[in-house]
Write a protein that holds these residues in place. Structure first.
Motif, PDB file in Angstrom:
ATOM      1  N   LYS A   1       0.829  -1.203   0.000  1.00 23.32           N
ATOM      2  CA  LYS A   1       0.000   0.000   0.000  1.00 23.32           C
ATOM      3  C   LYS A   1       0.866   1.257   0.000  1.00 23.32           C
ATOM      4  O   LYS A   1       0.553   2.230  -0.702  1.00 23.32           O
ATOM      5  CB  LYS A   1      -0.947  -0.020   1.196  1.00 23.32           C
ATOM      6  N   GLU A   2       1.948   1.239   0.739  1.00 23.21           N
ATOM      7  CA  GLU A   2       2.847   2.392   0.762  1.00 23.21           C
ATOM      8  C   GLU A   2       3.477   2.600  -0.614  1.00 23.21           C
ATOM      9  O   GLU A   2       3.655   3.740  -1.071  1.00 23.21           O
ATOM     10  CB  GLU A   2       3.926   2.200   1.820  1.00 23.21           C
ATOM     11  N   PHE A   3       3.811   1.494  -1.277  1.00 22.83           N
ATOM     12  CA  PHE A   3       4.376   1.588  -2.625  1.00 22.83           C
ATOM     13  C   PHE A   3       3.369   2.235  -3.577  1.00 22.83           C
ATOM     14  O   PHE A   3       3.723   3.101  -4.387  1.00 22.83           O
ATOM     15  CB  PHE A   3       4.754   0.190  -3.124  1.00 22.83           C
ATOM     16  N   ILE A   4       2.112   1.824  -3.489  1.00 17.19           N
ATOM     17  CA  ILE A   4       1.066   2.381  -4.357  1.00 17.19           C
ATOM     18  C   ILE A   4       0.898   3.877  -4.101  1.00 17.19           C
ATOM     19  O   ILE A   4       0.761   4.673  -5.044  1.00 17.19           O
ATOM     20  CB  ILE A   4      -0.253   1.616  -4.147  1.00 17.19           C
ATOM     21  N   ARG A   5       0.914   4.268  -2.828  1.00 12.34           N
ATOM     22  CA  ARG A   5       0.773   5.693  -2.504  1.00 12.34           C
ATOM     23  C   ARG A   5       1.952   6.492  -3.047  1.00 12.34           C
ATOM     24  O   ARG A   5       1.780   7.596  -3.586  1.00 12.34           O
ATOM     25  CB  ARG A   5       0.722   5.884  -0.985  1.00 12.34           C
ATOM     26  N   THR A   6       3.146   5.944  -2.898  1.00 18.23           N
ATOM     27  CA  THR A   6       4.362   6.687  -3.239  1.00 18.23           C
ATOM     28  C   THR A   6       4.614   6.736  -4.739  1.00 18.23           C
ATOM     29  O   THR A   6       4.978   7.780  -5.288  1.00 18.23           O
ATOM     30  CB  THR A   6       5.576   6.057  -2.533  1.00 18.23           C
ATOM     31  N   HIS A   7       4.410   5.613  -5.410  1.00 21.18           N
ATOM     32  CA  HIS A   7       4.838   5.509  -6.802  1.00 21.18           C
ATOM     33  C   HIS A   7       3.711   5.682  -7.807  1.00 21.18           C
ATOM     34  O   HIS A   7       3.977   5.758  -9.016  1.00 21.18           O
ATOM     35  CB  HIS A   7       5.571   4.177  -7.011  1.00 21.18           C
ATOM     36  N   ARG A   8       2.481   5.725  -7.358  1.00 24.72           N
ATOM     37  CA  ARG A   8       1.356   6.206  -8.141  1.00 24.72           C
ATOM     38  C   ARG A   8       1.342   5.626  -9.564  1.00 24.72           C
ATOM     39  O   ARG A   8       1.676   6.283 -10.531  1.00 24.72           O
ATOM     40  CB  ARG A   8       1.353   7.733  -8.166  1.00 24.72           C
ATOM     41  N   ILE A   9       0.896   4.395  -9.653  1.00 23.70           N
ATOM     42  CA  ILE A   9       0.841   3.675 -10.927  1.00 23.70           C
ATOM     43  C   ILE A   9      -0.497   3.984 -11.601  1.00 23.70           C
ATOM     44  O   ILE A   9      -1.544   3.973 -10.960  1.00 23.70           O
ATOM     45  CB  ILE A   9       0.999   2.166 -10.695  1.00 23.70           C
ATOM     46  N   ASP A  10      -0.441   4.226 -12.899  1.00 25.31           N
ATOM     47  CA  ASP A  10      -1.635   4.661 -13.625  1.00 25.31           C
ATOM     48  C   ASP A  10      -2.727   3.600 -13.661  1.00 25.31           C
ATOM     49  O   ASP A  10      -3.909   3.902 -13.472  1.00 25.31           O
ATOM     50  CB  ASP A  10      -1.252   5.045 -15.060  1.00 25.31           C
ATOM     51  N   HIS A  11      -2.345   2.375 -13.978  1.00 24.81           N
ATOM     52  CA  HIS A  11      -3.325   1.307 -14.145  1.00 24.81           C
ATOM     53  C   HIS A  11      -2.847   0.073 -13.386  1.00 24.81           C
ATOM     54  O   HIS A  11      -1.709  -0.382 -13.585  1.00 24.81           O
ATOM     55  CB  HIS A  11      -3.500   0.940 -15.618  1.00 24.81           C
TER      56      HIS A  11
END
Length: 447
Positions: A320-330
């Motif tokens: 979840k932290e990775f998703i918040r930080t690195h903000r992947i489009d899809h």
């Protein structure tokens, strides 16, 4: 018997290419396609057997087709593809009503097998041919809109991830020759294709089984030189195989759209090791930073598996932290499911289904928020959009896609002003962002 057939294709784009080849071969050899199964003498389904939901979908489709056989016993039902390759004799025993099962490697000789079936020359119900690799000489009947197509550049896989059956189903890596791929791309261009999406189990290993001069970058350079297809899209890039040479080529050639599908599956080192993936968290961070340094506009797509054996709450927090930080489009997010025959099936610390679903919900909710925020950056911009046609929801809207949206899996652009035809690539002013889709109007060309 009147040689009419109905073909249903299940699963991934790679499977769809196989179905298009089978369709083309049958028509070349005197068979006529029918859209309605009730109007066809032979019902053919190309199945997926990659994961359990796909297996269940395939079985359900087979059972539905068998209902036509109950109504008309002369109807022939033929099952091909991954499900057959994976379950082989079990299917033959459990589905005696099916006339013929053909494994994944039967694509190139499908017409021979069906001819032998309908003429009675063969009484075999299970055919598992030797390894097959398509080439540009085989006919192919596109099932996609005329302006876009998939180009399958390899077959099989050598990666052996601990959760995946593909190597045992599809066999070892086999790459097509560059000249052959370019020839097929040229034929597709002549048919009107404006977006060519390259697919494989892993694009980055293309050519590893051939000579040292054959690799993805060399192929792409030739494809760019020998065609004028405006959009070339790269799907399924293994993270550790993305080279600076590839990124350099994408920077210098805008026809390779700024979009990369990089399946990560997880970001926890422990989980990645158990999955037998050849990279770790720090390598992913470095890769994303490097890709975005080369291509600041790039849209990234990935997939995550949650609930892998041994996964902890801390692993999910890291994801979840990775998703918040690195903000992947899809992002595609799936619950892990044991697959019969995979090493991970025997791993200790299997996760309960309720926990998997809870974790999936948490991650998916977070990603939906991120996706909605990311789309806001396009509002007010003008982007080239490939027009798909009328919206499935209303004739008052057109739909299309930007360079940052892949067909079938990502969102779309809803066009509420202007006129266009399917296959047009037009500038669209983007005026609104929804959770996964954009809204815009066609920008009038100044005279």
């Amino acid at each position: 018997m009147i040689k009419t057939f109905n073909l249903i294709s299940l699963g991934c784009p790679k499977n769809l290419v196989d179905s298009e080849v089978m369709h083309g071969l049958l028509e070349q050899h005197g068979w006529s396609a029918r859209n309605d199964p009730a109007d066809a003498a032979l019902l053919l389904v190309n199945t997926c057997g990659f994961i359990q939901p796909a297996v269940e979908e395939s079985i359900e489709e087979i059972l539905q087709l068998l209902q036509y056989k109950q109504s008309n016993p002369k109807t022939k039902v033929v099952v091909t593809g991954c499900l057959v390759q994976r379950y082989r004799n079990k299917l033959e025993l459990e589905l005696p009503e099916v006339d013929l099962f053909i494994g994944t490697e039967g694509v190139g000789n499908i017409h021979h097998f069906l001819e032998a079936l309908v003429t009675g020359e063969s009484s075999e119900r299970l055919v598992l041919p030797d390894m097959y690799l398509m080439d540009a000489s085989v006919p192919r009947s596109l099932s996609t809109p005329f302006f876009r197509a998939w180009l399958k550049i390899t077959e099989g896989c050598d990666n052996h991830c601990s959760y995946c059956m593909i190597p045992s189903i599809r066999g070892r890596l086999r790459s097509r020759e560059i000249d052959d791929l370019v020839h097929e791309a040229q034929m597709l261009e002549r048919q009107g294709v404006k977006e060519l999406s390259l697919v494989a189990q892993d694009l980055t290993v293309y050519g590893n089984d051939l000579d040292k001069a054959t690799d993805l970058v060399t192929f792409l350079q030739m494809l760019l030189n020998k065609t004028t297809i405006p959009w070339i899209r790269l799907m399924y890039l293994y993270p550790s195989g993305i080279s600076n040479d590839l990124l350099d080529l994408m920077v210098s050639n805008s026809r390779i759209v700024p979009y990369m599908d990089i399946p990560l599956q997880h970001v926890s080192d422990r989980v990645l090791s158990a999955m037998n993936r050849r990279y770790r968290h720090d390598g992913i961070v470095e890769l994303f930073g490097r890709v975005r340094k080369y291509l600041p506009e790039v849209a990234l797509r990935t997939t995550f598996l949650v609930g892998f054996p041994g996964e902890t709450d801390d692993d999910i927090l890291q994801l979840k932290e990775f998703i918040r930080t690195h903000r992947i489009d899809h992002v595609g997010i799936f619950p892990y499911a044991n697959e019969e025959g995979c090493p991970a099936e025997a791993y200790a610390n299997q996760i309960e289904e309720e926990i998997k679903e809870f974790r999936l919900g948490e991650v998916a909710e977070l990603q939906s928020e991120v996706s909605a925020e990311i789309l806001q950056k396009y509002v007010g911009k003008t982007e080239p959009v490939l027009v798909e046609g009328l919206s499935s929801e209303t004739d008052l809207l057109l739909t299309g896609r930007t360079r940052f949206q892949a067909p079938d899996i990502d969102g779309c652009v809803l066009i509420n002003e202007g006129e266009a035809s399917p296959g047009d690539i037009l500038d669209v002013e983007l005026t609104e962002a929804q959770v996964y889709d954009l809204v815009g109007r066609i920008k009038e060309t100044e005279v």
